[in-house]
Design an enzyme around this catalytic site. Sequence first.
Site, PDB file in Angstrom:
ATOM      1  N   HIS A  78      -6.817   1.436   0.810  1.00  0.00           N
ATOM      2  CA  HIS A  78      -7.410   0.315   1.045  1.00  0.00           C
ATOM      3  C   HIS A  78      -8.860   0.382   0.568  1.00  0.00           C
ATOM      4  O   HIS A  78      -9.623  -0.618   0.193  1.00  0.00           O
ATOM      5  CB  HIS A  78      -7.517   0.012   2.313  1.00  0.00           C
ATOM      6  CG  HIS A  78      -8.027  -1.337   2.831  1.00  0.00           C
ATOM      7  ND1 HIS A  78      -7.566  -2.589   2.561  1.00  0.00           N
ATOM      8  CD2 HIS A  78      -9.281  -1.516   3.425  1.00  0.00           C
ATOM      9  CE1 HIS A  78      -8.649  -3.512   2.919  1.00  0.00           C
ATOM     10  NE2 HIS A  78      -9.611  -2.851   3.246  1.00  0.00           N
ATOM     11  N   ASP A 130      -2.248   0.374  -0.298  1.00  0.00           N
ATOM     12  CA  ASP A 130      -3.127  -0.264   0.649  1.00  0.00           C
ATOM     13  C   ASP A 130      -2.208  -0.583   1.951  1.00  0.00           C
ATOM     14  O   ASP A 130      -1.273  -1.353   1.947  1.00  0.00           O
ATOM     15  CB  ASP A 130      -3.482  -1.625   0.178  1.00  0.00           C
ATOM     16  CG  ASP A 130      -4.386  -2.155   1.170  1.00  0.00           C
ATOM     17  OD1 ASP A 130      -4.596  -1.655   2.302  1.00  0.00           O
ATOM     18  OD2 ASP A 130      -5.169  -3.097   0.640  1.00  0.00           O
ATOM     19  N   SER A 145     -11.048  -6.982  -0.460  1.00  0.00           N
ATOM     20  CA  SER A 145     -10.148  -7.247   0.872  1.00  0.00           C
ATOM     21  C   SER A 145     -10.710  -8.599   1.217  1.00  0.00           C
ATOM     22  O   SER A 145     -10.492  -9.551   0.462  1.00  0.00           O
ATOM     23  CB  SER A 145     -10.549  -6.075   1.927  1.00  0.00           C
ATOM     24  OG  SER A 145      -9.879  -6.284   2.937  1.00  0.00           O
TER      25      SER A 145
END
Length: 257
Positions: free
Chosen positions: A234, A207, A81
Site C-alpha cells: 500500500h 495492496d 489511495s
Amino acid sequence: MTKVSHFVLVHGIGGGSWCWYKVRCQLENSGYKVSCIDLKGAGINQSDAKNIHTFDEYNKPLIDFMSSLPDDEKVIVVGHSAGGLSLTDATHKFGKKISLAIYLGATMLKTGMCNEQDIKDGVPNLSEFGDAYDYGYGYGPDKPPTSALLKKEFHRDLIYQLSPPEDATLGGMLLRQGPHKALVSARFNEGPDVDEVPRVYIKMTQDLVLKLEQQEAMVDRWPPAEVYVLESDHSPYFSAPSQLVDLLVKAASSVAV
C-alpha cells in the site's frame, strides 16, 4: 526552452507530505519540480481530523494550491489511495491547470461517494481483521466517529508489508487519524474540463488496504488512458520508490507541459 514537468503529490488518509520523501528526492535529482501537499489535519497541518466534517474543508490546501498557480501553468497531480478523491476534486475545479492526473492505487470515482457501489469499490474493507481502527469522535462519544486510523499493530502487516522496516517505523511515528466521515461524504459536481484531463492509473498488486479487485473495478467503471502495474504494497513510495519514479516519468513523457 522546454518547461520542466511539475509534479504535485497528494497523500492518502492519515499520511502527509512526508510520505513522499524518497520520491521527491529522486524526481528533483532528475530535474523535475515537485510540490507535496499536506491536506487539512495531515502532516504538519495543525488541525484535528476529528473536527473536519466536510470534504471541501479537508481538501482546501490542495484547492488553494491549485488556485494559486498561474493560469498558464499546468501540473501533473498524483493522488495516492484516498488522495484520489482529492485529485478528482481538483480535476473538476481546475481541469485546465492539470496536464495529467495519476491515480496511485487510488480511489478513482468520477463523482465521488454517491452510492453503495462507490463505497464498495473506493473504501478499504478491513472487516476481516475485526476491530482494526482507532476512532475520533468530533460530535461526541455517543455519535458516529468522524476520524479514524488503522491501529499500530496492523501497520507492518497491512500497510508496509513490503517496505523497509525503517520506513514502517517512520510511518508508525507520523501517521495521524484522518477525517473518515469527510472522505466517505465526498461528492463532486462535474466540472467542464474533467474529461479533458488525461488520466493514468497505477495498480498496486500487493495492496492489502485498497485491494487489487477494488482498483480494477474503478478502472473498469471510469477507464483511464493508461494503466500501469507496480509490484508494491500500500506504500509504494517506501517499498518501490525507484520503480514508482520510473512510472511517473514515463507517464509525464506522454503529455506536453
